[in-house]
Design an enzyme around this catalytic site. Structure first.
Site, PDB file in Angstrom:
ATOM      1  CB  SER A  86      21.985  37.745  39.779  1.00  0.00           C
ATOM      2  OG  SER A  86      21.691  38.508  40.926  1.00  0.00           O
ATOM      3  CG  HIS A 100      37.174  50.347  44.880  1.00  0.00           C
ATOM      4  ND1 HIS A 100      36.000  50.890  45.338  1.00  0.00           N
ATOM      5  CD2 HIS A 100      37.326  49.158  45.510  1.00  0.00           C
ATOM      6  CE1 HIS A 100      35.474  50.060  46.240  1.00  0.00           C
ATOM      7  NE2 HIS A 100      36.258  49.004  46.342  1.00  0.00           N
ATOM      8  CG  ASP A 119      33.899  51.628  38.691  1.00  0.00           C
ATOM      9  OD1 ASP A 119      34.530  52.025  39.697  1.00  0.00           O
ATOM     10  OD2 ASP A 119      32.797  51.064  38.773  1.00  0.00           O
ATOM     11  CG  ASP A 134      28.279  44.907  37.526  1.00  0.00           C
ATOM     12  OD1 ASP A 134      29.510  44.748  37.472  1.00  0.00           O
ATOM     13  OD2 ASP A 134      27.668  45.145  38.580  1.00  0.00           O
ATOM     14  CG  LEU A 158      29.215  35.723  40.818  1.00  0.00           C
ATOM     15  CD1 LEU A 158      28.885  34.238  40.739  1.00  0.00           C
ATOM     16  CD2 LEU A 158      30.584  35.967  40.218  1.00  0.00           C
ATOM     17  CB  SER A 213      10.390  35.104  39.144  1.00  0.00           C
ATOM     18  OG  SER A 213      11.498  34.582  39.851  1.00  0.00           O
TER      19      SER A 213
END
Length: 380
Positions: free
Chosen positions: A125, A34, A36, A171, A123, A67
């Site tokens: 993705s 928190h 950023d 990210d 994470l 996919s």
């Protein structure tokens, strides 16, 4: 079958022959939560869980995707009106469009992709998917002329403009810039960054996923952001990045107790990131761990974004002698990130599974992570 072999085989079955393999990583953030949107620092690293794609130009203006994980295909053109309906395909479409908007070249291609980044564990993705394709399109069509920072911004703009997520840059930055055995301190205001060696011999990083996500009736992130903005305004500064605890204490009587607590966490967290960097430079793992516990306490008590399950996992970590443990991510569910000595690992994992299952009726998921390289071409 290895991820790489699976993708190469599926590409040959769908499109015949071979493409070029690319990968980009999921990420962890060791500390700096928190911070950023408050102009502070974050401290992420890429991990050994990736999205990997086999890609080959096809000489048309059409993109054909498959996919493996979803067992779904999608085809679309490269104009704005060609946006695919499937949400997963919009990530790749957005990367194509954002590259074109920046004057880059994108032509039709065939691609097969899959990943081993756990979904829903915080994470990133989606950032790994964006970064994988942004890096690939830059390599295949633009002779790597687009700078790496712009690749991260292409991923961020994809989230904003095509996926409806108003995310920060961390990210995608970690996914593009990740470097084996290094964490990256990113200044969220200036976007300056520095690599710090993350050598933790005798220790390992493990994520304990509560598999819980609490449904929230209001927008807690926006409310916390507004608290921080109110305090910054009262202090006459742009963001809390420029505030010290003495400044906050001076206006304590003029702001609400809630706003005070929110600002207190952010100011202390800014300093913790810098202190962790100093501790790593000294090889002082115990201080890194202590600061992780302090961050958890702040997120739980001052910022109030924890939940019962995450606090329970944090308590177990402390009881088991884990060096450091904290919530990772926005909160209200998800994972704890834990810095564990090798000789404490088996006992910690067994205890966490047993006690959590006894209390909540399901075991947490365990993910060991190694700090690894970010976006890259995979040489055959």
């Amino acid at each position: 079958m290895e991820l790489k072999e699976k993708i190469v085989k599926a590409f040959d079955q769908r499109f015949g022959g071979k493409g070029t393999l690319y990968a980009s990583a999921g990420r962890i953030n060791l500390i700096g939560e928190h911070t950023d949107y408050n102009g502070g620092f974050v401290f992420p690293g890429a991990i050994d869980k990736v999205i990997m794609a086999d890609i080959r130009p096809n000489g048309t203006d059409t993109v054909n995707l498959y996919s493996i994980d979803l067992d779904e295909k999608s085809s679309f053109g490269l104009s704005e009106e060609d946006a695919p309906s499937q949400q997963w395909a919009r990530y790749v479409f957005g990367v194509c469009r954002e590259t074109l908007k920046r004057g880059g070249v994108v032509k039709g291609f065939d691609a097969v992709f899959a990943g081993n980044v756990p979904l829903g564990a915080g994470l990133s993705s989606s950032a790994a998917l964006e970064s994988c394709f942004a890096y690939a399109l830059n390599d295949l069509f633009n002779s790597n002329s687009i700078e790496k920072f712009e690749l991260a911004k292409i991923g961020q703009s994809t989230e904003h403009n095509y996926c409806g997520v108003n995310c920060g840059i961390m990210d995608q930055f970690a996914s593009v810039f990740g470097k084996k055995d290094c964490l990256i301190r990113l200044d969220c205001r200036s976007l300056e960054y520095e690599y710090f060696p993350f050598s933790i011999d005798g220790h390992r990083l493990v994520l304990v996923d509560s598999v819980v996500k609490h449904e929230l009736v209001d927008s807690p992130y926006n409310k916390r952001r507004q608290s921080c903005e109110r305090v910054a305004k009262r202090l006459g500064i742009d963001t809390l990045r420029d505030a010290e605890m003495a400044d906050l204490e001076a206006v304590k009587g003029d702001i609400s107790a809630e706003d005070y607590m929110r600002a207190k966490f952010v100011i202390e967290e800014k300093e913790r990131v810098l202190d962790v960097c100093d501790a790593l430079n000294r090889g002082d793992i115990d201080t890194v761990g202590r600061l992780m516990y302090e961050t958890h306490r702040g997120l739980s008590k001052d910022y109030e974004v924890s939940c019962e399950e995450l606090d329970f996992l944090n308590d177990i970590a402390r009881e088991c002698g884990v060096v450091g443990s904290r919530i990772m991510g926005g909160g209200f569910g998800g994972c704890t990130i834990n810095l564990v000595a090798d000789d404490k690992y088996d006992h910690f994992i067994a205890t966490a599974k047993e006690k959590f299952n006894a209390k909540y009726g399901h075991a947490p998921k365990i993910y060991d992570v190694i700090i690894s390289d970010g976006a890259r071409r995979i040489e055959e």
